[in-house]
Design an enzyme around this catalytic site. Structure first.
Site, PDB file in Angstrom:
ATOM      1  N   LYS A 201      20.804  -7.986  -9.770  1.00 32.76           N
ATOM      2  CA  LYS A 201      22.218  -7.285  -9.491  1.00 32.76           C
ATOM      3  C   LYS A 201      22.954  -8.341  -8.861  1.00 32.76           C
ATOM      4  O   LYS A 201      22.310  -9.256  -8.109  1.00 32.76           O
ATOM      5  CB  LYS A 201      22.065  -6.216  -8.215  1.00 32.76           C
ATOM      6  CG  LYS A 201      21.649  -4.961  -9.087  1.00 32.76           C
ATOM      7  CD  LYS A 201      22.507  -4.202  -9.916  1.00 32.76           C
ATOM      8  CE  LYS A 201      22.130  -2.947 -10.548  1.00 32.76           C
ATOM      9  NZ  LYS A 201      23.189  -2.446 -11.499  1.00 32.76           N
ATOM     10  N   ASP A 229      23.811  -8.043 -13.659  1.00 33.50           N
ATOM     11  CA  ASP A 229      24.697  -6.895 -13.667  1.00 33.50           C
ATOM     12  C   ASP A 229      25.613  -7.272 -12.540  1.00 33.50           C
ATOM     13  O   ASP A 229      25.074  -7.154 -11.374  1.00 33.50           O
ATOM     14  CB  ASP A 229      23.855  -5.780 -13.567  1.00 33.50           C
ATOM     15  CG  ASP A 229      24.907  -4.430 -13.752  1.00 33.50           C
ATOM     16  OD1 ASP A 229      26.094  -4.541 -14.048  1.00 33.50           O
ATOM     17  OD2 ASP A 229      24.187  -3.261 -13.800  1.00 33.50           O
ATOM     18  N   GLU A 255      25.964  -7.589 -17.543  1.00 36.92           N
ATOM     19  CA  GLU A 255      26.417  -6.224 -17.705  1.00 36.92           C
ATOM     20  C   GLU A 255      27.831  -6.325 -16.792  1.00 36.92           C
ATOM     21  O   GLU A 255      27.842  -6.768 -15.739  1.00 36.92           O
ATOM     22  CB  GLU A 255      25.514  -5.283 -17.157  1.00 36.92           C
ATOM     23  CG  GLU A 255      24.727  -4.650 -18.092  1.00 36.92           C
ATOM     24  CD  GLU A 255      23.622  -3.724 -17.450  1.00 36.92           C
ATOM     25  OE1 GLU A 255      24.181  -2.730 -16.671  1.00 36.92           O
ATOM     26  OE2 GLU A 255      22.439  -4.013 -17.208  1.00 36.92           O
ATOM     27  N   ASP A 280      28.977  -1.426 -19.599  1.00 36.70           N
ATOM     28  CA  ASP A 280      28.259  -0.243 -18.803  1.00 36.70           C
ATOM     29  C   ASP A 280      29.287   0.598 -18.307  1.00 36.70           C
ATOM     30  O   ASP A 280      29.567   1.591 -18.947  1.00 36.70           O
ATOM     31  CB  ASP A 280      27.179  -0.945 -17.886  1.00 36.70           C
ATOM     32  CG  ASP A 280      26.692   0.274 -17.222  1.00 36.70           C
ATOM     33  OD1 ASP A 280      26.749   1.487 -17.698  1.00 36.70           O
ATOM     34  OD2 ASP A 280      25.639   0.217 -16.232  1.00 36.70           O
ATOM     35  N   LYS A 304      23.803   5.381 -20.988  1.00 33.49           N
ATOM     36  CA  LYS A 304      23.030   6.178 -19.887  1.00 33.49           C
ATOM     37  C   LYS A 304      23.526   7.761 -20.288  1.00 33.49           C
ATOM     38  O   LYS A 304      24.466   7.998 -20.431  1.00 33.49           O
ATOM     39  CB  LYS A 304      23.621   5.767 -18.684  1.00 33.49           C
ATOM     40  CG  LYS A 304      23.234   4.313 -18.225  1.00 33.49           C
ATOM     41  CD  LYS A 304      23.838   3.999 -16.825  1.00 33.49           C
ATOM     42  CE  LYS A 304      23.407   2.673 -16.416  1.00 33.49           C
ATOM     43  NZ  LYS A 304      24.213   2.116 -15.187  1.00 33.49           N
TER      44      LYS A 304
HETATM   45 MG   LIG Z   1      24.774  -1.735 -15.163  1.00 31.51          MG
END
Ligand SMILES: [Mg+2]
Length: 403
Positions: A201, A229, A255, A280, A304
């Protein structure tokens, strides 16, 4: 000449299918009974339960922090005794839903679907209208439970019903935001556990983010795959600056560098970035996939189940991407093993889903799911039992609040 099914398959070099089918086929009598039920089944009742699973370590990303997974379990009963399970995992910083809004939506869905045919999934979900825009995770829970029933009627695990054949594949594991040293140490642990690919992240100060990645490369070397991400945390200039600085650190893809609604910004970053860009938060439902492809805004998609409103829409997104020669990842929120297994069935079924980020329960302090996927050394393996292949521990279920 009359041939048995196995002789027929062997004739076409499909002996493995003939042999493998035994592993997941129902006993003939049970399979016959269930197939006969198709078209005559009715949804008799729907149970909705709320449950929370605390996280061992709070999960921090650029746009928020979560201390627990606040979940919703849906259990659909048919009039012939079949049961389907589904889960909603609302993640407020990303989808804007909460457990409470999902609960209200789930009650409304229950009122609409009781008495209907559970196998008429497309029609049932279309009948819910724009609920998928306000409470996609609640819709996902119902979609999942309906598919669980479909798989049980067909006598097939969902990944096979959806057209897949391989039940094992690699997943990454994610390190939430922390100091460079702490993140490097955490990732060193993941690599010790056998993971070959990690997700990191970022999305705060670009120089600090570069320092995070440098510390991680220094700790684990260049053999480990790293994807990042930013969770919408950067502006367009910050994203371009950070991604150019990270080029030498061999990053697979980034992402969602910029805000979800900023399609032009995403396109601008993609045009200037040496690192491939994955959408995303900009991508929820299939129409978003079309919009992003037409805007040439990204190189790949993170699908997702919770954003898409279920398995059906997730597969539709993969199909749209495939038509545009685009690859996908299947990701997750803070799902329990139930929803993770559902997502894994999608991942295993589509050839253009080549990345998986299915680690949502890695910090859960309890796992109430019996069966389902297994994870070992970064490899997910799906069960061969029909449907999702999951159940909920009865002792755990007894303690839940039914609404
Ligand atoms: Mg993501």
């Amino acid at each position: 000449m009359s041939l048995s099914r196995n002789q027929f398959l062997k004739m076409f070099g499909l002996g493995a299918l003939a042999a493998g089918s035994k592993a997941y086929a129902l006993p003939p009598a049970a399979a016959e009974t269930q197939r006969a039920a198709a078209g005559k089944l009715k949804i008799k009742a729907v149970d909705i339960f709320l449950f929370d699973i605390p996280l061992a370590v709070p999960f921090r990303i650029a746009i928020g922090e979560m201390k627990a997974a606040n979940l919703l379990l849906v259990r659909i009963h048919t009039d012939q005794g079949l049961v389907g399970l589904g889960e909603a995992c609302p993640f407020p910083p990303i989808t804007g839903e909460t457990q409470a809004t999902n609960a209200a939506a789930a009650r409304a869905v229950r009122d609409v679907i009781v008495g209907k045919d559970p196998l008429a999934i497309d029609g049932l979900l279309r009948g819910l209208g724009p609920l998928v825009h306000s409470n996609p995770s609640a819709v996902a829970a119902f979609d999942m439970a309906l598919h669980d029933i479909l798989g049980k009627v067909a006598g097939l695990p969902l990944f096979r019903l959806f057209g897949g054949s391989e039940r094992s594949f690699e997943t990454d594991i994610t390190a939430g935001l922390d100091t460079p040293a702490a993140m490097a140490e955490r990732i060193r642990g993941f690599v010790r556990d056998g993971y070959r690919t990690v997700k990191v992240k970022v999305g705060l100060d670009p120089d600090e983010d570069v320092a995070r990645l440098q510390a991680i490369r220094d700790a684990v070397g260049y053999e480990v795959g790293i994807r990042i991400d930013a969770n919408q945390g950067w502006s367009v200039p910050q994203a371009v600056y950070a991604l150019r600085k990270m080029e030498k650190l061999r990053i697979e893809f980034c992402e969602q560098p910029v805000r979800a609604s900023d399609t032009a910004g995403l396109r601008a970053v993609r045009a200037q970035s040496p690192i491939s860009i994955m959408a995303d938060e900009s991508l929820f439902v299939p129409a978003d996939a079309v919009r992003l492809i037409m805007a040439e805004a990204c190189d790949s998609f993170n699908i997702k189940v919770m954003k898409a409103g279920g398995l059906l829409n997730s597969i539709r997104i993969a199909h749209v991407a495939d038509a545009a020669n685009m690859r996908c990842m299947v990701g997750c929120m803070l799902d329990s093993k139930l929803a993770l297994t559902a997502a894994a069935h999608v991942a295993a079924s589509q050839a253009n889903i080549v990345y998986a980020d299915l680690d949502g329960n890695s910090e859960h302090v309890t796992d109430p799911v019996v069966g389902g996927m297994t994870v070992k050394g970064g490899m997910i393996t799906l069960p061969e039992s029909p449907g999702l292949g999951c159940d909920i521990d009865p002792a755990f279920l007894k303690k839940l609040t039914k609404i």
